[in-house]
Design a protein around this motif. Sequence first.
Motif, PDB file in Angstrom:
ATOM      1  N   TYR A 251       3.342  -0.944 -13.048  1.00  0.00           N
ATOM      2  CA  TYR A 251       2.237  -1.526 -12.916  1.00  0.00           C
ATOM      3  C   TYR A 251       1.356  -0.344 -12.466  1.00  0.00           C
ATOM      4  CZ  TYR A 251       4.096  -6.359 -12.743  1.00  0.00           C
ATOM      5  OH  TYR A 251       4.733  -7.356 -13.110  1.00  0.00           O
ATOM      6  N   THR A 252       0.211  -0.335 -13.229  1.00  0.00           N
ATOM      7  CA  THR A 252      -0.918   0.750 -12.835  1.00  0.00           C
ATOM      8  C   THR A 252      -1.340   0.623 -11.624  1.00  0.00           C
ATOM      9  OG1 THR A 252      -1.532   0.832 -15.381  1.00  0.00           O
ATOM     10  CG2 THR A 252      -2.935   1.678 -13.687  1.00  0.00           C
ATOM     11  N   GLY A 253      -1.319   1.617 -10.688  1.00  0.00           N
ATOM     12  CA  GLY A 253      -1.832   1.635  -9.380  1.00  0.00           C
ATOM     13  C   GLY A 253      -0.621   1.265  -8.169  1.00  0.00           C
ATOM     14  N   TRP A 254       0.368   0.850  -8.953  1.00  0.00           N
ATOM     15  CA  TRP A 254       1.404   0.559  -8.023  1.00  0.00           C
ATOM     16  C   TRP A 254       2.863   1.519  -7.915  1.00  0.00           C
ATOM     17  CZ3 TRP A 254       2.692  -5.183  -7.728  1.00  0.00           C
ATOM     18  CH2 TRP A 254       1.639  -6.201  -7.330  1.00  0.00           C
ATOM     19  N   SER A 255       2.572   2.815  -8.195  1.00  0.00           N
ATOM     20  CA  SER A 255       3.637   3.747  -8.235  1.00  0.00           C
ATOM     21  C   SER A 255       4.643   3.748  -7.286  1.00  0.00           C
ATOM     22  CB  SER A 255       3.186   5.252  -8.886  1.00  0.00           C
ATOM     23  OG  SER A 255       2.245   5.622  -7.761  1.00  0.00           O
TER      24      SER A 255
ATOM     25  N   GLU B 274       0.811  -1.095  -0.016  1.00  0.00           N
ATOM     26  CA  GLU B 274      -0.020   0.009   0.053  1.00  0.00           C
ATOM     27  C   GLU B 274       0.851   1.274   0.148  1.00  0.00           C
ATOM     28  OE1 GLU B 274      -2.067  -3.294   1.907  1.00  0.00           O
ATOM     29  OE2 GLU B 274      -0.118  -2.465   2.320  1.00  0.00           O
ATOM     30  N   PRO B 275       0.336   2.331  -0.748  1.00  0.00           N
ATOM     31  CA  PRO B 275      -0.813   2.398  -1.300  1.00  0.00           C
ATOM     32  C   PRO B 275      -1.140   1.996  -2.606  1.00  0.00           C
ATOM     33  CG  PRO B 275       0.598   4.584  -1.424  1.00  0.00           C
ATOM     34  CD  PRO B 275       1.153   3.541  -0.778  1.00  0.00           C
ATOM     35  N   ILE B 276      -2.251   1.455  -2.995  1.00  0.00           N
ATOM     36  CA  ILE B 276      -2.511   0.932  -4.171  1.00  0.00           C
ATOM     37  C   ILE B 276      -3.711   1.999  -4.925  1.00  0.00           C
ATOM     38  CG2 ILE B 276      -3.701  -0.787  -5.395  1.00  0.00           C
ATOM     39  CD1 ILE B 276      -2.591  -2.726  -3.449  1.00  0.00           C
ATOM     40  N   GLY B 277      -3.323   2.527  -5.761  1.00  0.00           N
ATOM     41  CA  GLY B 277      -4.140   3.537  -6.620  1.00  0.00           C
ATOM     42  C   GLY B 277      -3.292   4.198  -7.364  1.00  0.00           C
ATOM     43  N   PRO B 278      -3.967   5.324  -8.310  1.00  0.00           N
ATOM     44  CA  PRO B 278      -3.247   6.083  -9.272  1.00  0.00           C
ATOM     45  C   PRO B 278      -2.595   7.040  -8.445  1.00  0.00           C
ATOM     46  CG  PRO B 278      -5.634   5.849  -9.998  1.00  0.00           C
ATOM     47  CD  PRO B 278      -5.381   5.138  -8.657  1.00  0.00           C
ATOM     48  N   ALA B 279      -1.377   7.462  -8.802  1.00  0.00           N
ATOM     49  CA  ALA B 279      -0.582   8.556  -8.511  1.00  0.00           C
ATOM     50  C   ALA B 279      -1.274   9.856  -8.470  1.00  0.00           C
ATOM     51  CB  ALA B 279       0.668   8.872  -9.232  1.00  0.00           C
ATOM     52  N   GLY B 280      -1.584  10.353  -7.325  1.00  0.00           N
ATOM     53  CA  GLY B 280      -2.206  11.455  -7.141  1.00  0.00           C
ATOM     54  C   GLY B 280      -3.605  11.398  -6.444  1.00  0.00           C
ATOM     55  N   SER B 281      -3.820  10.276  -6.051  1.00  0.00           N
ATOM     56  CA  SER B 281      -5.048   9.862  -5.436  1.00  0.00           C
ATOM     57  C   SER B 281      -4.730   9.354  -4.023  1.00  0.00           C
ATOM     58  CB  SER B 281      -5.674   8.350  -6.032  1.00  0.00           C
ATOM     59  OG  SER B 281      -4.937   7.225  -5.869  1.00  0.00           O
ATOM     60  N   TYR B 282      -3.335   9.122  -3.618  1.00  0.00           N
ATOM     61  CA  TYR B 282      -3.027   8.619  -2.236  1.00  0.00           C
ATOM     62  C   TYR B 282      -2.309   9.865  -1.557  1.00  0.00           C
ATOM     63  CZ  TYR B 282       1.104   7.161  -4.828  1.00  0.00           C
ATOM     64  OH  TYR B 282       2.285   7.358  -5.877  1.00  0.00           O
ATOM     65  N   GLY B 283      -2.436   9.727  -0.193  1.00  0.00           N
ATOM     66  CA  GLY B 283      -1.884  10.681   0.312  1.00  0.00           C
ATOM     67  C   GLY B 283      -0.608  10.629   0.890  1.00  0.00           C
ATOM     68  N   ASP B 284       0.198  11.661   1.221  1.00  0.00           N
ATOM     69  CA  ASP B 284       1.837  11.839   1.500  1.00  0.00           C
ATOM     70  C   ASP B 284       2.324  10.801   2.545  1.00  0.00           C
ATOM     71  OD1 ASP B 284       1.980  13.695  -0.613  1.00  0.00           O
ATOM     72  OD2 ASP B 284       2.294  15.400   0.704  1.00  0.00           O
ATOM     73  N   ALA B 285       1.408  10.674   3.666  1.00  0.00           N
ATOM     74  CA  ALA B 285       1.778   9.812   4.767  1.00  0.00           C
ATOM     75  C   ALA B 285       1.689   8.552   4.152  1.00  0.00           C
ATOM     76  CB  ALA B 285       0.621   9.876   5.732  1.00  0.00           C
ATOM     77  N   GLU B 286       0.713   8.001   3.370  1.00  0.00           N
ATOM     78  CA  GLU B 286       0.663   6.327   2.710  1.00  0.00           C
ATOM     79  C   GLU B 286       2.058   6.394   2.039  1.00  0.00           C
ATOM     80  OE1 GLU B 286      -3.432   4.682   1.812  1.00  0.00           O
ATOM     81  OE2 GLU B 286      -3.295   6.835   1.040  1.00  0.00           O
TER      82      GLU B 286
END
Length: 255
Positions: A152-156, A96-108
């Motif tokens: 991989y998309t979602g694993w940046s 984690e975080p799994i999701g597109p770059a820009g969608s997850y928070g800095d802490a994750e």
Amino acid sequence: MHNRPNRCYILTGASRGLGLGIARAIAAQGDHLIALARQETPELAQLGAALPGYRFVAVDLANIDQVSEIAEELLGSLAAMDWQGIYLINNAGVVEPIGPAGSYGDAEMARCLTVNLTAAIQFSNAFLRHLRDRACDKRILQISSGAGRNAYTGWSAYCASKAGLDMYSRCVGLEQDGLPHPVRIASLAPGIIDTGMQASIRATPEGDFPLLEQFRQYHANGELADPNSRGRAIVQLLHTDHIGHGAVLNIRDFI
């Protein structure tokens, strides 16, 4: 038993999944094991109870200051002992975080990079510093991922952390090559394994990870490796000449 090599393994993420499989392989050899994780699971405690050279160290790898303190104390004390071989296996990791770059928070994002990359470098640096002049067999194995070598998309964040681990190992390999008492180092993709990480991936919302169905099929088709057999294969590989001067390896090439 008195003729057994005096060897010590330092293993992060030892409490479950692949880490527990690696710990079991080490215990089967009867060697010393320093197991690091946030908590000692009952399975790990049971393993340690039957292993005279066992020690558990509680550590939160996302806490840079704590990792620094523990790495210095641990490697400093181990370097003062007489080993035929000493081995660091940086196995701990989070996807984690799994999701597109820009969608997850800095802490994750920071936690992923700190656990997967920064903590591994901290332990590696302490290992290199404290054992620099020791003539025994010294090896570092980074448990990386094919995600460090493929996008991989979602694993940046995850891909970036593992790519960093690979490159760190390559650089250290170059530095160690030719030294009087070099540390061997390699970065290894362990394959897809039936662990809690895989379960987390399968629980991801499909919109965050387009390859979700592919990973569900790995599980449904029985394509995930058993952590114990894969752990044995990794410990066996650790003691071969393939662990040299910064090699970036894939376990599938050896099994």
